[in-house]
Enzyme design. Structure first.
Site, short mmCIF file in Angstrom:
data_model
loop_
_atom_site.label_atom_id
_atom_site.label_comp_id
_atom_site.label_asym_id
_atom_site.label_seq_id
_atom_site.Cartn_x
_atom_site.Cartn_y
_atom_site.Cartn_z
N SER A 15 60.08 -133.40 -37.83
CA SER A 15 61.27 -133.40 -38.69
C SER A 15 61.51 -132.03 -39.32
CB SER A 15 61.13 -134.46 -39.79
OG SER A 15 59.97 -134.25 -40.54
N THR A 24 62.45 -133.93 -44.38
CA THR A 24 62.54 -132.62 -44.99
C THR A 24 61.29 -132.27 -45.77
OG1 THR A 24 64.87 -133.10 -45.33
CG2 THR A 24 63.95 -131.32 -46.66
N THR A 45 64.14 -128.16 -42.75
CA THR A 45 64.20 -129.37 -41.94
C THR A 45 64.86 -129.09 -40.59
OG1 THR A 45 64.95 -131.69 -41.92
CG2 THR A 45 66.48 -130.07 -42.80
N ARG A 49 76.11 -130.93 -36.85
CA ARG A 49 75.86 -131.64 -38.12
C ARG A 49 74.90 -130.82 -39.00
NH1 ARG A 49 71.27 -133.73 -41.18
NH2 ARG A 49 72.08 -135.40 -42.47
N VAL A 50 75.25 -130.70 -40.26
CA VAL A 50 74.39 -130.02 -41.23
C VAL A 50 74.13 -131.00 -42.37
CG1 VAL A 50 74.28 -128.16 -42.93
CG2 VAL A 50 75.20 -127.70 -40.65
N GLY A 51 72.89 -131.08 -42.79
CA GLY A 51 72.53 -131.99 -43.87
C GLY A 51 72.53 -131.30 -45.22
N ASP A 52 71.80 -131.87 -46.13
CA ASP A 52 71.77 -131.36 -47.51
C ASP A 52 70.84 -130.16 -47.69
OD1 ASP A 52 69.72 -133.23 -46.86
OD2 ASP A 52 69.21 -133.41 -48.98
N THR A 74 65.13 -135.49 -50.18
CA THR A 74 64.80 -135.87 -48.82
C THR A 74 65.56 -137.14 -48.50
OG1 THR A 74 62.97 -136.39 -47.33
CG2 THR A 74 62.76 -137.20 -49.57
N GLY A 75 65.80 -137.39 -47.24
CA GLY A 75 66.53 -138.59 -46.86
C GLY A 75 67.89 -138.26 -46.26
N GLY A 94 71.05 -136.85 -45.78
CA GLY A 94 71.64 -135.70 -46.45
C GLY A 94 73.10 -135.88 -46.82
N1 GLY Z 1 67.64 -134.44 -45.73
C1 GLY Z 1 67.75 -133.75 -44.53
C2 GLY Z 1 68.96 -134.02 -43.76
O1 GLY Z 1 69.68 -134.98 -44.02
O2 GLY Z 1 69.22 -133.27 -42.83
#
Ligand code: GLY
Length: 341
Positions: free
Chosen positions: A84, A201, A219, A229-232, A252-253, A255
């Protein structure tokens, strides 16, 4: 799902009850009583222990929190058991390993990269963005170009194991975030298609001997995500936020929900208003769950926070989130997070 704010005595009582109920010493420490000595470092998930050890090497000899979190984040980035984060991260649905990372210090200086390919240490590229450019976030090909110009080595990041998992997933094309996948997949061989579809993450927060705070977040994002796609994690205020006068938070989780709620910024602002790290994390999770949308039963978000005094707290949507804490007293402790359910 509302969360009445309890006073400190009530919280300590609740933590004690958790301990008496069989949660054991770690569970009892999961409440407001968890206060670390300075310097200290905390990280998301069990794999945070190894990351903390690298950060501790820096902190324990009087080094800066910023150097510590970079050193710590580099550990899971090259851990081939970790699917991850970093080099062995699962790819997107087209087979590209794309990495997100951010770093921030007590002065508000920050840098981030998103959708970075072929570079095993996105956290170090994020730091270069912070220190060598007038910008805060570089993405995709531009981030790669910058990294190569800075001397980072171009590598194939898709490992044979990750390729096999991706090929297996392609047979079913089932895109389903899985709660606490860090715990379910870490260190395990790959197996059934679609069974280990998500993410997550390494978020790390450090308070150094000088009292300065810094944070890092890194991450490979959601496994099998849409390309682009981009997360948080690389979004300052979402996956990471540091305020040198107040505290720091990371997440974490899923995003998308953390971005929507400016989650880590919210946690820090709540601490500024007087909430403990644990109370602030709980409120941030509660707000996410107030949004009335259908959610997968596996939906998970967790926040981890530390304040200037070294008080640490965390809260998650559901059970399974854990975090690693490290100070002079104990460098290997893993604490189960409290959760709404
Ligand atoms: N928390 C990481 C993501 O959603 O990419």
């Amino acid at each position: 799902m509302s969360s009445p704010v309890l006073d400190r005595r009530q919280l300590i009582g609740a933590a004690a009850v958790a301990g008496l109920a069989g949660g054991g010493p770690a569970a009892a420490q999961a409440g407001p009583g968890l206060k670390l000595s300075r310097p200290c470092v905390v990280s998301t998930w069990d794999f945070g222990v190894a990351a903390n050890a690298a950060a501790w090497k820096v902190l324990s000899r009087g080094g800066a929190a910023l150097d510590a979190v970079e050193a710590g984040a580099r550990v899971p980035e090259v851990d081939l058991k970790n699917h991850s984060v970093g080099r062995a991260g699962y790819p997107d649905r087209d087979g590209h390993v794309t990495l997100d990372a951010s770093i921030m210090d007590q002065k508000g200086d920050c840098g981030a990269v998103a959708g970075l390919e072929h570079i095993a240490h996105p956290i170090s590229v994020a730091r270069r963005v912070m220190e060598k450019t007038p910008h805060g976030l570089l993405v995709g090909d531009g981030a790669l170009q910058f990294a190569l110009e800075q001397g980072f080595k171009r590598e194939e990041l898709l490992t044979p194991e990750s390729r096999a998992a991706w090929k297996a997933w392609l047979k079913e094309h089932r895109y389903k975030p899985v709660a606490n996948s860090e715990v379910k997949t870490y260190g395990r061989e790959l197996g059934l298609p679609g069974g280990k579809t998500n993410h997550d993450t390494l978020g790390m927060l450090a308070l150094d001997a000088q009292g300065n705070l810094s944070g890092a977040c890194t991450t490979s994002g959601m496994a099998w995500k849409l390309r682009g796609r981009v997360g948080d994690s690389p979004i300052i205020g979402a996956g990471l936020y540091v305020d040198g006068e107040v505290g720091a938070a990371t997440s974490t989780g899923v995003g998308e929900e953390v971005i929507r709620s400016c989650g880590s910024f919210l946690v820090v602002e709540l601490m500024r208003q007087g909430r403990s790290p644990r109370e602030a994390c709980r409120e941030a999770v509660t707000r996410i769950m107030k949004r009335d949308v259908a959610r997968d039963p596996d939906f998970q978000v967790g926040f981890l926070a530390v304040n200037k005094a070294g008080e640490v707290g965390a809260f998650a949507v559901q059970k399974g989130f854990s975090y690693a804490v490290c100070d002079a007293h104990d460098q290997t402790r893993i604490v189960p997070s409290e959760s709404l359910s």
